[in-house]
Design an enzyme around this catalytic site. Structure first.
Site, PDB file in Angstrom:
ATOM      1  N   PHE A 145       0.860  -1.188   0.000  1.00  0.00           N
ATOM      2  CA  PHE A 145       0.000   0.000   0.000  1.00  0.00           C
ATOM      3  C   PHE A 145       0.886   1.224   0.000  1.00  0.00           C
ATOM      4  O   PHE A 145       1.627   1.479   0.953  1.00  0.00           O
ATOM      5  CB  PHE A 145      -0.954   0.060   1.209  1.00  0.00           C
ATOM      6  CG  PHE A 145      -1.835   1.284   1.143  1.00  0.00           C
ATOM      7  CD1 PHE A 145      -2.970   1.286   0.347  1.00  0.00           C
ATOM      8  CD2 PHE A 145      -1.486   2.452   1.808  1.00  0.00           C
ATOM      9  CE1 PHE A 145      -3.749   2.435   0.234  1.00  0.00           C
ATOM     10  CE2 PHE A 145      -2.261   3.607   1.686  1.00  0.00           C
ATOM     11  CZ  PHE A 145      -3.398   3.590   0.906  1.00  0.00           C
ATOM     12  N   ASP A 230       9.175   2.997   2.244  1.00  0.00           N
ATOM     13  CA  ASP A 230       7.970   3.766   2.555  1.00  0.00           C
ATOM     14  C   ASP A 230       7.698   3.567   4.045  1.00  0.00           C
ATOM     15  O   ASP A 230       7.156   2.546   4.455  1.00  0.00           O
ATOM     16  CB  ASP A 230       6.789   3.279   1.699  1.00  0.00           C
ATOM     17  CG  ASP A 230       5.500   4.041   2.007  1.00  0.00           C
ATOM     18  OD1 ASP A 230       5.456   4.751   3.041  1.00  0.00           O
ATOM     19  OD2 ASP A 230       4.541   3.917   1.221  1.00  0.00           O
ATOM     20  N   LYS A 259       2.256  11.112   7.541  1.00  0.00           N
ATOM     21  CA  LYS A 259       1.474  10.806   8.746  1.00  0.00           C
ATOM     22  C   LYS A 259       1.997  11.512  10.018  1.00  0.00           C
ATOM     23  O   LYS A 259       1.748  12.685  10.185  1.00  0.00           O
ATOM     24  CB  LYS A 259       1.364   9.293   8.916  1.00  0.00           C
ATOM     25  CG  LYS A 259       0.588   8.688   7.738  1.00  0.00           C
ATOM     26  CD  LYS A 259      -0.116   7.393   8.024  1.00  0.00           C
ATOM     27  CE  LYS A 259      -1.137   7.116   6.932  1.00  0.00           C
ATOM     28  NZ  LYS A 259      -0.812   6.013   6.049  1.00  0.00           N
TER      29      LYS A 259
HETATM   30  C1  PLP Z   1      -1.006   6.102   4.556  1.00  0.00           C
HETATM   31  C2  PLP Z   1       0.058   5.557   3.688  1.00  0.00           C
HETATM   32  C3  PLP Z   1       0.341   6.115   2.428  1.00  0.00           C
HETATM   33  C4  PLP Z   1      -0.477   7.231   1.833  1.00  0.00           C
HETATM   34  O1  PLP Z   1      -0.495   8.385   2.608  1.00  0.00           O
HETATM   35  P1  PLP Z   1      -1.673   9.457   2.380  1.00  0.00           P
HETATM   36  O2  PLP Z   1      -1.281  10.589   3.270  1.00  0.00           O
HETATM   37  O3  PLP Z   1      -2.946   8.790   2.797  1.00  0.00           O
HETATM   38  O4  PLP Z   1      -1.663   9.813   0.953  1.00  0.00           O
HETATM   39  C5  PLP Z   1       1.386   5.575   1.712  1.00  0.00           C
HETATM   40  N1  PLP Z   1       2.111   4.549   2.179  1.00  0.00           N
HETATM   41  C6  PLP Z   1       1.864   3.986   3.390  1.00  0.00           C
HETATM   42  C7  PLP Z   1       2.710   2.847   3.857  1.00  0.00           C
HETATM   43  C8  PLP Z   1       0.815   4.456   4.168  1.00  0.00           C
HETATM   44  O5  PLP Z   1       0.547   3.873   5.332  1.00  0.00           O
END
Ligand code: PLP
Length: 401
Positions: A145, A230, A259
């Site tokens: 994701f 990520d 985040k």
């Molecule tokens: C939440 C998340 C995203 C996307 O972030 P947004 O601020 O919702 O666009 C990308 N990668 C990971 C691993 C995430 O948990």
């Protein structure tokens, strides 16, 4: 009518009538929150065990971050990058130091930061590695994701995210997560990067086998491929280290953060890397109107200071170990496995997790199922031992019912 006086049923009806239905939220309407607690319109309080997918590592409305937001909001909020501002220099310097990296590219959402990292890797592939124009490949993992842009969903393996949204961006190859041999086999002379999550959160808190991250680092180095972690959800203390890659002593080439970078106060994301990679961007080759704005930078600086000064990564390690130990005492035929790192815990069930999340809501705990069968427990890292112990009790009750 004023928001606070509208009946809960009416609020739900309004939202469902006028808002797009791209979420299926639990029917709890939150109107204020502080620390680990959130309160609904009736005044009932809930322990927040989702923390907005780990954006709230510092807790709701952390006073120091609120203060930074308020002060900066009254001073100067947006200059655009056409001009300099007095907050951005401190933010990029602080974040580079924390990441032990050389350069920071500030953006807004996580999805945008991932997009920016993809552009950075491709650009490096062409200008440094000598990949022929238009041929760069990036290896990703199944069940990833990385956000919701069309490029990001294009290399997702989840039909719910992809179906009906094509055509997609070419140049991505997928391998199983946790399988470093598969990564090595997928690499070609045109591979510029490997994009991965050190723990796959949305896929159900999937922790790779020991040694995976260090094997990946070695394979990437040997093949001249960039390792892009990520850490939007796993980073900034959540798993018991500042970054989840540090569980194996690995320093990737690129960190992608978001985040908790703003402690839930404002969208702030960043790509953090070396000068050899981010230094390739030229004026005009990438940008964002809000990226690096003074309000975002002031908030992020405060959010980072809270993580460091309140030793949130260490707290997460200590409290998380205890939490996992206590939860693993639970015995129930529906529980398949309980796993975690720091205060990021998944309870995998044999049955859909939604019923248990609804039950926990009734018991005053907010959680969200991830990948249908997993209850994710990820409270703010400022949680006290007493509150965490209360949470264990409520989970136990949910399985007694
Ligand atoms: C939440 C998340 C995203 C996307 O972030 P947004 O601020 O919702 O666009 C990308 N990668 C990971 C691993 C995430 O948990």
């Amino acid at each position: 009518m004023e928001n606070g006086r509208t009946e809960p049923g009416e609020l739900i009806a309004l939202e469902d009538r006028w808002g797009a239905h791209n979420y299926r939220p639990l029917d709890v309407i939150l109107e204020r929150a502080s620390g680990v607690w959130a309160y609904d319109t009736e005044g009932k309080r809930y322990l927040d065990c989702l923390s907005a997918y780990s954006a709230l590592n510092q807790g709701h409305c952390h006073p120091r971050i609120v203060q930074a937001l308020q002060e900066q909001a009254a001073r100067c909020t947006l200059t655009s990058r056409a001009f300099r501002n007095d907050q951005l220099p401190h933010f990029v310097a602080d974040l580079a130091r924390i990441c032990e990296m050389e350069m920071v590219l500030p953006m807004n959402s996580g999805a945008e930061a991932v997009e920016s990292a993809i552009k950075a890797m491709r650009q490096w592939g062409y200008s440094s590695k000598g990949i022929p124009a238009g041929r760069a490949e990036i290896v990703v993992c199944a069940n990833n994701f990385h956000g919701r842009t069309t490029t990001e969903i294009g290399f997702s393996s989840e039909p719910l995210y992809r179906d009906g949204f094509g055509p997609f961006t070419p140049g991505f190859v997928s391998v199983p997560f946790g399988d470093s041999e598969a990564l090595e086999e997928a690499i070609t002379p045109n591979t510029c990067g490997f994009l991965f999550e050190p723990i796959q959160c949305e896929a159900g808190i999937l922790i790779p086998p020991d040694g995976y991250l260090s094997d990946v680092a070695e394979i990437c180095r040997r093949n001249d491929v960039l390792m892009a972690a990520d850490e939007i959800q796993t980073g900034l203390g959540r798993t018991g280290y500042m970054f989840a890659c540090q569980h194996e002593g690995v320093q990737p080439d690129i960190y992608i953060l978001g985040k908790a970078l703003s402690g839930g106060m404002y969208p702030v994301s960043a790509v953090v890397s070396s000068a050899g990679i981010l230094g390739l961007f030229r004026p005009g080759s990438h940008g964002s109107t809000y990226g690096g704005n003074p309000l975002a930078c002031a908030v992020a600086r405060a959010a980072l200071r809270v993580i460091e000064e309140e030793r949130l990564a260490e707290r997460s390690a200590e409290l998380g170990a205890w939490f996992l130990y206590e939860l693993r005492k639970l015995r129930h035929p529906h529980i398949r496995e309980i796993r975690g790192r720091g205060l990021l815990v998944g309870i995998e069930l044999m049955v859909p997790a939604r019923t248990y999340c609804e039950r926990l809501k009734e018991l005053g705990m907010l959680c969200k199922e991830t990948h249908d069968y997993v209850i994710r427990l990820a409270p703010p890292l400022i949680i006290s031992e007493e509150e965490l112990s209360w949470a264990v009790g409520q989970v136990a009750k949910a399985f007694e019912a």
